[in-house]
Design a protein around this motif. Structure first.
Motif, PDB file in Angstrom:
ATOM      1  N   VAL A  28      54.191   5.316  84.489  1.00 46.86           N
ATOM      2  CA  VAL A  28      53.616   6.565  83.986  1.00 46.86           C
ATOM      3  C   VAL A  28      52.374   6.370  83.117  1.00 46.86           C
ATOM      4  O   VAL A  28      51.730   7.335  82.721  1.00 46.86           O
ATOM      5  CB  VAL A  28      54.655   7.405  83.188  1.00 46.86           C
ATOM      6  CG1 VAL A  28      55.797   7.829  84.094  1.00 46.86           C
ATOM      7  CG2 VAL A  28      55.159   6.662  81.972  1.00 46.86           C
ATOM      8  N   ASP A  29      52.025   5.132  82.805  1.00 48.78           N
ATOM      9  CA  ASP A  29      50.879   4.860  81.944  1.00 48.78           C
ATOM     10  C   ASP A  29      50.121   3.659  82.489  1.00 48.78           C
ATOM     11  O   ASP A  29      50.695   2.579  82.621  1.00 48.78           O
ATOM     12  CB  ASP A  29      51.379   4.568  80.515  1.00 48.78           C
ATOM     13  CG  ASP A  29      50.259   4.430  79.506  1.00 48.78           C
ATOM     14  OD1 ASP A  29      49.092   4.253  79.908  1.00 48.78           O
ATOM     15  OD2 ASP A  29      50.544   4.498  78.303  1.00 48.78           O
ATOM     16  N   PRO A  30      48.829   3.825  82.800  1.00 46.73           N
ATOM     17  CA  PRO A  30      48.088   2.693  83.364  1.00 46.73           C
ATOM     18  C   PRO A  30      47.840   1.563  82.359  1.00 46.73           C
ATOM     19  O   PRO A  30      47.543   0.450  82.744  1.00 46.73           O
ATOM     20  CB  PRO A  30      46.761   3.308  83.817  1.00 46.73           C
ATOM     21  CG  PRO A  30      46.617   4.527  82.991  1.00 46.73           C
ATOM     22  CD  PRO A  30      48.010   5.015  82.703  1.00 46.73           C
ATOM     23  N   HIS A  31      47.981   1.858  81.081  1.00 45.45           N
ATOM     24  CA  HIS A  31      47.732   0.849  80.049  1.00 45.45           C
ATOM     25  C   HIS A  31      48.856   0.832  79.015  1.00 45.45           C
ATOM     26  O   HIS A  31      48.622   1.056  77.832  1.00 45.45           O
ATOM     27  CB  HIS A  31      46.398   1.129  79.348  1.00 45.45           C
ATOM     28  CG  HIS A  31      45.259   1.280  80.289  1.00 45.45           C
ATOM     29  ND1 HIS A  31      44.738   0.229  81.005  1.00 45.45           N
ATOM     30  CD2 HIS A  31      44.554   2.368  80.663  1.00 45.45           C
ATOM     31  CE1 HIS A  31      43.744   0.671  81.776  1.00 45.45           C
ATOM     32  NE2 HIS A  31      43.618   1.960  81.585  1.00 45.45           N
ATOM     33  N   PRO A  32      50.092   0.580  79.444  1.00 45.21           N
ATOM     34  CA  PRO A  32      51.169   0.556  78.454  1.00 45.21           C
ATOM     35  C   PRO A  32      50.991  -0.637  77.510  1.00 45.21           C
ATOM     36  O   PRO A  32      50.353  -1.627  77.859  1.00 45.21           O
ATOM     37  CB  PRO A  32      52.427   0.398  79.303  1.00 45.21           C
ATOM     38  CG  PRO A  32      51.959  -0.306  80.533  1.00 45.21           C
ATOM     39  CD  PRO A  32      50.558   0.204  80.774  1.00 45.21           C
ATOM     40  N   TYR A  33      51.535  -0.481  76.330  1.00 41.50           N
ATOM     41  CA  TYR A  33      51.466  -1.583  75.375  1.00 41.50           C
ATOM     42  C   TYR A  33      52.454  -2.662  75.791  1.00 41.50           C
ATOM     43  O   TYR A  33      53.622  -2.391  76.031  1.00 41.50           O
ATOM     44  CB  TYR A  33      51.812  -1.087  73.968  1.00 41.50           C
ATOM     45  CG  TYR A  33      50.833  -0.094  73.435  1.00 41.50           C
ATOM     46  CD1 TYR A  33      49.615  -0.505  72.897  1.00 41.50           C
ATOM     47  CD2 TYR A  33      51.111   1.268  73.469  1.00 41.50           C
ATOM     48  CE1 TYR A  33      48.697   0.409  72.410  1.00 41.50           C
ATOM     49  CE2 TYR A  33      50.199   2.194  72.975  1.00 41.50           C
ATOM     50  CZ  TYR A  33      48.999   1.757  72.451  1.00 41.50           C
ATOM     51  OH  TYR A  33      48.104   2.663  71.976  1.00 41.50           O
ATOM     52  N   ARG A  34      51.953  -3.898  75.877  1.00 42.85           N
ATOM     53  CA  ARG A  34      52.831  -5.035  76.163  1.00 42.85           C
ATOM     54  C   ARG A  34      53.637  -5.347  74.902  1.00 42.85           C
ATOM     55  O   ARG A  34      53.236  -5.001  73.797  1.00 42.85           O
ATOM     56  CB  ARG A  34      52.007  -6.250  76.586  1.00 42.85           C
ATOM     57  CG  ARG A  34      51.263  -6.081  77.899  1.00 42.85           C
ATOM     58  CD  ARG A  34      50.599  -7.391  78.338  1.00 42.85           C
ATOM     59  NE  ARG A  34      49.967  -8.120  77.262  1.00 42.85           N
ATOM     60  CZ  ARG A  34      48.658  -8.058  76.951  1.00 42.85           C
ATOM     61  NH1 ARG A  34      47.858  -7.278  77.648  1.00 42.85           N
ATOM     62  NH2 ARG A  34      48.163  -8.769  75.956  1.00 42.85           N
ATOM     63  N   PRO A  35      54.760  -6.017  75.050  1.00 40.43           N
ATOM     64  CA  PRO A  35      55.591  -6.332  73.875  1.00 40.43           C
ATOM     65  C   PRO A  35      54.854  -7.086  72.767  1.00 40.43           C
ATOM     66  O   PRO A  35      55.205  -6.966  71.604  1.00 40.43           O
ATOM     67  CB  PRO A  35      56.718  -7.191  74.465  1.00 40.43           C
ATOM     68  CG  PRO A  35      56.836  -6.707  75.872  1.00 40.43           C
ATOM     69  CD  PRO A  35      55.420  -6.384  76.301  1.00 40.43           C
ATOM     70  N   LEU A 116      49.339  10.752  84.982  1.00 39.83           N
ATOM     71  CA  LEU A 116      49.425  10.185  86.319  1.00 39.83           C
ATOM     72  C   LEU A 116      50.315  11.041  87.215  1.00 39.83           C
ATOM     73  O   LEU A 116      51.254  11.691  86.747  1.00 39.83           O
ATOM     74  CB  LEU A 116      49.986   8.764  86.259  1.00 39.83           C
ATOM     75  CG  LEU A 116      49.151   7.765  85.477  1.00 39.83           C
ATOM     76  CD1 LEU A 116      49.823   6.394  85.501  1.00 39.83           C
ATOM     77  CD2 LEU A 116      47.739   7.673  86.013  1.00 39.83           C
ATOM     78  N   GLY A 117      50.026  10.997  88.494  1.00 42.97           N
ATOM     79  CA  GLY A 117      50.814  11.734  89.470  1.00 42.97           C
ATOM     80  C   GLY A 117      52.261  11.282  89.528  1.00 42.97           C
ATOM     81  O   GLY A 117      53.111  12.001  90.055  1.00 42.97           O
ATOM     82  N   THR A 118      52.556  10.113  88.978  1.00 44.57           N
ATOM     83  CA  THR A 118      53.933   9.618  88.945  1.00 44.57           C
ATOM     84  C   THR A 118      54.743  10.249  87.817  1.00 44.57           C
ATOM     85  O   THR A 118      55.905   9.904  87.626  1.00 44.57           O
ATOM     86  CB  THR A 118      53.939   8.087  88.762  1.00 44.57           C
ATOM     87  OG1 THR A 118      53.144   7.766  87.614  1.00 44.57           O
ATOM     88  CG2 THR A 118      53.404   7.393  89.992  1.00 44.57           C
ATOM     89  N   ASN A 119      54.146  11.188  87.096  1.00 49.97           N
ATOM     90  CA  ASN A 119      54.829  11.842  85.981  1.00 49.97           C
ATOM     91  C   ASN A 119      54.847  13.366  86.192  1.00 49.97           C
ATOM     92  O   ASN A 119      54.279  14.122  85.408  1.00 49.97           O
ATOM     93  CB  ASN A 119      54.133  11.475  84.669  1.00 49.97           C
ATOM     94  CG  ASN A 119      54.994  11.710  83.460  1.00 49.97           C
ATOM     95  OD1 ASN A 119      56.040  12.346  83.541  1.00 49.97           O
ATOM     96  ND2 ASN A 119      54.549  11.204  82.330  1.00 49.97           N
ATOM     97  N   PRO A 120      55.511  13.838  87.267  1.00 53.96           N
ATOM     98  CA  PRO A 120      55.482  15.272  87.580  1.00 53.96           C
ATOM     99  C   PRO A 120      56.130  16.142  86.507  1.00 53.96           C
ATOM    100  O   PRO A 120      55.733  17.287  86.314  1.00 53.96           O
ATOM    101  CB  PRO A 120      56.248  15.368  88.903  1.00 53.96           C
ATOM    102  CG  PRO A 120      57.098  14.140  88.945  1.00 53.96           C
ATOM    103  CD  PRO A 120      56.320  13.079  88.222  1.00 53.96           C
ATOM    104  N   ARG A 121      57.086  15.606  85.791  1.00 53.30           N
ATOM    105  CA  ARG A 121      57.734  16.376  84.720  1.00 53.30           C
ATOM    106  C   ARG A 121      56.716  16.723  83.630  1.00 53.30           C
ATOM    107  O   ARG A 121      56.678  17.848  83.141  1.00 53.30           O
ATOM    108  CB  ARG A 121      58.886  15.549  84.151  1.00 53.30           C
ATOM    109  CG  ARG A 121      59.814  16.282  83.279  1.00 53.30           C
ATOM    110  CD  ARG A 121      60.983  15.380  82.945  1.00 53.30           C
ATOM    111  NE  ARG A 121      61.985  16.103  82.209  1.00 53.30           N
ATOM    112  CZ  ARG A 121      63.117  15.585  81.835  1.00 53.30           C
ATOM    113  NH1 ARG A 121      63.404  14.338  82.140  1.00 53.30           N
ATOM    114  NH2 ARG A 121      63.978  16.297  81.143  1.00 53.30           N
TER     115      ARG A 121
END
Length: 166
Positions: A28-35, A116-121
Motif C-alpha cells: 500500500v506504500d511505495p516507500h514504506p519505512y524499513r525497520p 495506490l490502487g492496491t488500497n481500495p478501502r
C-alpha cells in the motif's frame, strides 16, 4: 477516545512507529519505512503536525500532515495510519474531519494525497470525504510483484470552507 492535535511525545512516537510498520507495507506504500529507518521516520514526524486518536494512552490512529508551498498556493499533504485491529471503526474518518477543520481555520487552499490502487478501502474513504481524483498514473510502480496504479486525490478549500459545502 480523545483527539490530540500537536506535539508527539516519546511514547507516542514509538507507538506511531509500530503502527506504521504494521500498516504501511509495500502493498500500500511505495516507500514504506524499513525497520532500520526509525530516525528517518522521526524526522518526518517532526517536519509535520500530528492529529492522533488516543484511548487510555494508546494511539489508535494518526494523521501526520505537512505544509507544501508553491508560488501559487500553500496546501497540505498527509499520511494516515490506523492500528489494524482498529480499522473499520471510523477512526480514519474522525482524523480526516479534524484535519479539515484545522485546514479551514488556517485558510489552506487544498489538501492533497497519493494513494495506490492496491488500497481500495482508503480510496473509498477519501472519495466519501469529498476528495476528487486529480491524476491517475497507470501501472507506474512495480510493487510486490505487480504493476500498481498511483492516484493523486485533492480536496479544494475555498475561503476556509470545502467546495462541497459552498
Amino acid at each position: 477516545m480523545e483527539i490530540k492535535v500537536g506535539i508527539v511525545n516519546h511514547d507516542e512516537k514509538k507507538q506511531l512507529w509500530q503502527i506504521s510498520q504494521q500498516t504501511m507495507t509495500i502493498e500500500v506504500d511505495p516507500h514504506p519505512y524499513r525497520p532500520d529507518e526509525y530516525d528517518r521516520f522521526l524526522q518526518k514526524i517532526q517536519q509535520g503536525k500530528a492529529i492522533m486518536m488516543i484511548e487510555n494512552l494508546t494511539v489508535l490512529g494518526a494523521l501526520i500532515y505537512y505544509p507544501v508551498t508553491t508560488p501559487e498556493h500553500t496546501f497540505w499533504e498527509f499520511e494516515l495510519f490506523v492500528r489494524p485491529e482498529e480499522q473499520g471503526k471510523g477512526i480514519a474518518k474522525k482524523l480526516l474531519k479534524k484535519l479539515l477543520c484545522c485546514a479551514e481555520e488556517q485558510h489552506i487552499a487544498f489538501i492533497q494525497l497519493h494513494v495506490l490502487g492496491t488500497n481500495p478501502r482508503a480510496i473509498r474513504l477519501y472519495e466519501y470525504m469529498g476528495f476528487k481524483q486529480m491524476e491517475e498514473k497507470n501501472g507506474t510502480l512495480f510493487l510486490a510483484n505487480q504493476w500498481v496504479d498511483d492516484f493523486t486525490y485533492q480536496l479544494r478549500l475555498l475561503r476556509g470552507k470545502r467546495e462541497a459545502d459552498s
